[in-house]
Design an enzyme around this catalytic site. Sequence first.
Site, mmCIF file in Angstrom:
data_model
loop_
_atom_site.group_PDB
_atom_site.id
_atom_site.type_symbol
_atom_site.label_atom_id
_atom_site.label_comp_id
_atom_site.label_asym_id
_atom_site.label_seq_id
_atom_site.Cartn_x
_atom_site.Cartn_y
_atom_site.Cartn_z
ATOM 1 C CE LYS A 110 -0.625 0.602 4.262
ATOM 2 N NZ LYS A 110 0.346 1.377 5.046
ATOM 3 C CE LYS A 113 -3.931 2.894 4.522
ATOM 4 N NZ LYS A 113 -2.595 3.178 4.898
HETATM 5 C C1 PBG Z 1 2.224 4.242 6.054
HETATM 6 C C2 PBG Z 1 0.823 4.566 5.731
HETATM 7 C C3 PBG Z 1 0.247 4.855 4.484
HETATM 8 C C4 PBG Z 1 -1.082 5.197 4.746
HETATM 9 C C5 PBG Z 1 -1.281 5.055 6.114
HETATM 10 N N1 PBG Z 1 -0.099 4.650 6.696
HETATM 11 C C6 PBG Z 1 0.837 4.972 3.143
HETATM 12 C C7 PBG Z 1 1.283 3.790 2.397
HETATM 13 O O1 PBG Z 1 1.195 2.647 2.830
HETATM 14 O O2 PBG Z 1 1.803 4.025 1.317
HETATM 15 C C8 PBG Z 1 -2.086 5.636 3.723
HETATM 16 C C9 PBG Z 1 -3.217 6.468 4.235
HETATM 17 C C10 PBG Z 1 -3.989 7.194 3.188
HETATM 18 O O3 PBG Z 1 -3.829 6.989 1.974
HETATM 19 O O4 PBG Z 1 -4.808 8.016 3.608
HETATM 20 N N2 PBG Z 1 2.708 3.046 5.584
#
Ligand code: PBG
Length: 325
Positions: A195, A248
């Site tokens: 991520k 992601k």
């Molecule tokens: C929680 C999380 C996030 C997303 C999914 N889980 C936000 C982040 O890390 O700031 C982002 C999903 C999206 O942008 O659609 N940590």
Amino acid sequence: MGFPIDRPRRLRQREVFRRMVRETVVGVDDLIYPLFAVHGTGVAREVASMPGVFQYSVDRLVKEAAEVAALGIPAVILFGIPRVKDAAGSEASDDDGIIPRAVRALKDQVPDLAVITDVCLCEYTDHGHCGLVKDGVVQNDPTVERLVAEALAHARAGADMVAPSDMMDGRVGAIRRALDDAGFPDTPIMAYAAKYASGFYGPFRDAAQSTPQFGDRRGYQMDPANADEAIREVALDLEEGADIVMVKPAMPYLDIIRRVKDAFRRPLAAYQVSGEYAMLKAAARAGWLDEPRVAMESLTAIKRAGADLIITYYAKEAAGWLRRR
Ligand code: PBG
């Protein structure tokens, strides 16, 4: 061989041939739909930067989930907005918190739909970070304990799968051991393994009201410049017991999806994030892009890169387009 014996266009001339030799087909079974749950009743609040995406109270969430299931989409991933936020993100591990309430209602009323829960603290903390903060730094090991408590609360409520998205080190193993000890050895973990610290999460932070109040997430999420590191992150999560790993965002990271698939050959999810959705929506609304075409092209590209599953805000629309095809 070669031209004129070889004429690649022969198989492109007719739709029936194109169908027969198509290498990648996106199906409704590949899609996971994100849903945002809030306290209250009768709430359906559209997210300004994500047209078509709503925060729902549990009563409305159940109706929405029934529609999702009727479209043939196998799973949803749930995000929760708590009643109150505090430094420890207390509601995250509360059996009466928004996610356990939503999970119980969904499993009761839409039992065949798989309910995946996002496990993270950022929606629950007043500072908006994904963990416990001390002297301005997110603390890894104490955060892992909170995430374990959160995952257990979700499992007790009946979650079909948990998905830690915080990027703390060691959390997959800790959650796996805790689930096993608590009698949930068959609850799978989908780990947000690679991520990235991405600007494409902007609209989501409106939806989840989880914008960091100071600093950013670069101290725990990955540097967008790194690829070898993604392989290491995925390897660690698999060793710790992840059943599905995730990359992601999706479209700006197709190379990572491909490398992870080639390196591990394990179930792989990709998250087409809020900013990817918002870009396509905005351009479509301006009349600059043909929405069904570019949305399906994006999903096809993500699958072609190696994703088995795609978490996407387009899931419902895509299911409709696939059905009409
Ligand atoms: C929680 C999380 C996030 C997303 C999914 N889980 C936000 C982040 O890390 O700031 C982002 C999903 C999206 O942008 O659609 N940590």
